[in-house]
Design a protein around this motif. Sequence first.
Motif, PDB file in Angstrom:
ATOM      1  N   SER A  18     -44.079   0.802 -10.385  1.00 10.12           N
ATOM      2  CA  SER A  18     -43.274  -0.213 -11.075  1.00 10.12           C
ATOM      3  C   SER A  18     -42.797   0.307 -12.419  1.00 10.12           C
ATOM      4  N   ALA A  19     -43.686   0.964 -13.137  1.00  7.69           N
ATOM      5  CA  ALA A  19     -43.301   1.528 -14.434  1.00  7.69           C
ATOM      6  C   ALA A  19     -42.261   2.626 -14.257  1.00  7.69           C
ATOM      7  N   LEU A  20     -42.427   3.459 -13.232  1.00  8.42           N
ATOM      8  CA  LEU A  20     -41.459   4.524 -12.959  1.00  8.42           C
ATOM      9  C   LEU A  20     -40.105   3.947 -12.576  1.00  8.42           C
ATOM     10  N   LEU A  21     -40.093   2.920 -11.725  1.00  6.72           N
ATOM     11  CA  LEU A  21     -38.848   2.285 -11.332  1.00  6.72           C
ATOM     12  C   LEU A  21     -38.147   1.660 -12.527  1.00  6.72           C
ATOM     13  N   GLN A  22     -38.902   0.990 -13.385  1.00  5.84           N
ATOM     14  CA  GLN A  22     -38.310   0.376 -14.573  1.00  5.84           C
ATOM     15  C   GLN A  22     -37.671   1.442 -15.449  1.00  5.84           C
ATOM     16  N   TRP A  23     -38.369   2.522 -15.691  1.00  4.45           N
ATOM     17  CA  TRP A  23     -37.849   3.589 -16.544  1.00  4.45           C
ATOM     18  C   TRP A  23     -36.592   4.207 -15.951  1.00  4.45           C
ATOM     19  N   LEU A  24     -36.636   4.541 -14.649  1.00  7.20           N
ATOM     20  CA  LEU A  24     -35.474   5.146 -14.006  1.00  7.20           C
ATOM     21  C   LEU A  24     -34.278   4.202 -13.988  1.00  7.20           C
ATOM     22  N   TRP A  25     -34.522   2.942 -13.702  1.00  4.54           N
ATOM     23  CA  TRP A  25     -33.446   1.958 -13.692  1.00  4.54           C
ATOM     24  C   TRP A  25     -32.800   1.869 -15.078  1.00  4.54           C
ATOM     25  N   ASN A  26     -33.637   1.744 -16.099  1.00  2.00           N
ATOM     26  CA  ASN A  26     -33.125   1.519 -17.445  1.00  2.00           C
ATOM     27  C   ASN A  26     -32.395   2.732 -18.014  1.00  2.00           C
ATOM     28  N   ILE A  27     -32.729   3.947 -17.577  1.00  4.13           N
ATOM     29  CA  ILE A  27     -32.010   5.107 -18.112  1.00  4.13           C
ATOM     30  C   ILE A  27     -30.830   5.508 -17.246  1.00  4.13           C
ATOM     31  N   THR A  28     -30.759   4.998 -16.007  1.00  2.00           N
ATOM     32  CA  THR A  28     -29.694   5.427 -15.109  1.00  2.00           C
ATOM     33  C   THR A  28     -28.710   4.309 -14.790  1.00  2.00           C
ATOM     34  N   ILE A  29     -29.173   3.272 -14.151  1.00  2.00           N
ATOM     35  CA  ILE A  29     -28.306   2.220 -13.627  1.00  2.00           C
ATOM     36  C   ILE A  29     -27.573   1.485 -14.747  1.00  2.00           C
ATOM     37  N   THR A  30     -28.259   1.245 -15.861  1.00  2.00           N
ATOM     38  CA  THR A  30     -27.607   0.516 -16.949  1.00  2.00           C
ATOM     39  C   THR A  30     -26.431   1.288 -17.524  1.00  2.00           C
ATOM     40  N   ARG A  31     -26.548   2.602 -17.562  1.00  2.00           N
ATOM     41  CA  ARG A  31     -25.461   3.419 -18.115  1.00  2.00           C
ATOM     42  C   ARG A  31     -24.323   3.612 -17.128  1.00  2.00           C
ATOM     43  N   ILE A  32     -24.638   3.697 -15.846  1.00  2.00           N
ATOM     44  CA  ILE A  32     -23.593   3.922 -14.839  1.00  2.00           C
ATOM     45  C   ILE A  32     -22.800   2.649 -14.574  1.00  2.00           C
ATOM     46  N   PHE A  33     -23.497   1.548 -14.348  1.00  2.00           N
ATOM     47  CA  PHE A  33     -22.840   0.310 -13.939  1.00  2.00           C
ATOM     48  C   PHE A  33     -22.723  -0.723 -15.045  1.00  2.00           C
ATOM     49  N   GLY A  34     -23.315  -0.485 -16.190  1.00  2.00           N
ATOM     50  CA  GLY A  34     -23.208  -1.414 -17.298  1.00  2.00           C
ATOM     51  C   GLY A  34     -23.960  -2.718 -17.104  1.00  2.00           C
ATOM     52  N   VAL A  35     -25.037  -2.690 -16.328  1.00  2.00           N
ATOM     53  CA  VAL A  35     -25.856  -3.893 -16.141  1.00  2.00           C
ATOM     54  C   VAL A  35     -26.983  -3.890 -17.165  1.00  2.00           C
ATOM     55  N   ARG A  36     -27.676  -4.997 -17.256  1.00  2.00           N
ATOM     56  CA  ARG A  36     -28.741  -5.107 -18.255  1.00  2.00           C
ATOM     57  C   ARG A  36     -29.992  -4.339 -17.810  1.00  2.00           C
ATOM     58  N   GLU A  37     -30.858  -4.055 -18.760  1.00  2.00           N
ATOM     59  CA  GLU A  37     -32.128  -3.413 -18.451  1.00  2.00           C
ATOM     60  C   GLU A  37     -33.056  -4.422 -17.783  1.00  2.00           C
ATOM     61  N   ILE A  38     -34.008  -3.922 -16.993  1.00  2.00           N
ATOM     62  CA  ILE A  38     -34.956  -4.799 -16.310  1.00  2.00           C
ATOM     63  C   ILE A  38     -36.315  -4.698 -16.981  1.00  2.00           C
ATOM     64  N   THR A  39     -37.127  -5.733 -16.782  1.00  2.00           N
ATOM     65  CA  THR A  39     -38.480  -5.740 -17.320  1.00  2.00           C
ATOM     66  C   THR A  39     -39.424  -5.115 -16.302  1.00  2.00           C
ATOM     67  N   TYR A  40     -40.661  -4.896 -16.721  1.00  2.00           N
ATOM     68  CA  TYR A  40     -41.679  -4.315 -15.843  1.00  2.00           C
ATOM     69  C   TYR A  40     -41.897  -5.187 -14.610  1.00  2.00           C
TER      70      TYR A  40
END
Length: 70
Positions: A18-40
């Motif tokens: 879960s921590a790994l998914l949160q980190w990867l999502w927040n550094i990748t998906i937010t920058r590519i698609f402009g969506v918000r960061e997710i919580t743990y």
Amino acid sequence: MVVVGFIALAIALCLGLSALLQWLWNITITRIFGVREITYWEAFRLLIIAGILFGTPAFGLTFEYLINLH
């Protein structure tokens, strides 16, 4: 005693993923698609949803697999 160890390992693995998914999502998906960061806990729920949809929770570590390890 062995089963308790495997259950503890599965829980730790799920929490770590879960921590790994949160980190990867927040550094990748937010920058590519402009969506918000997710919580743990949102990352944790995404892992549960993925396990339900794809049928392989925790990358194939199912209860039946853990029982047949002995």
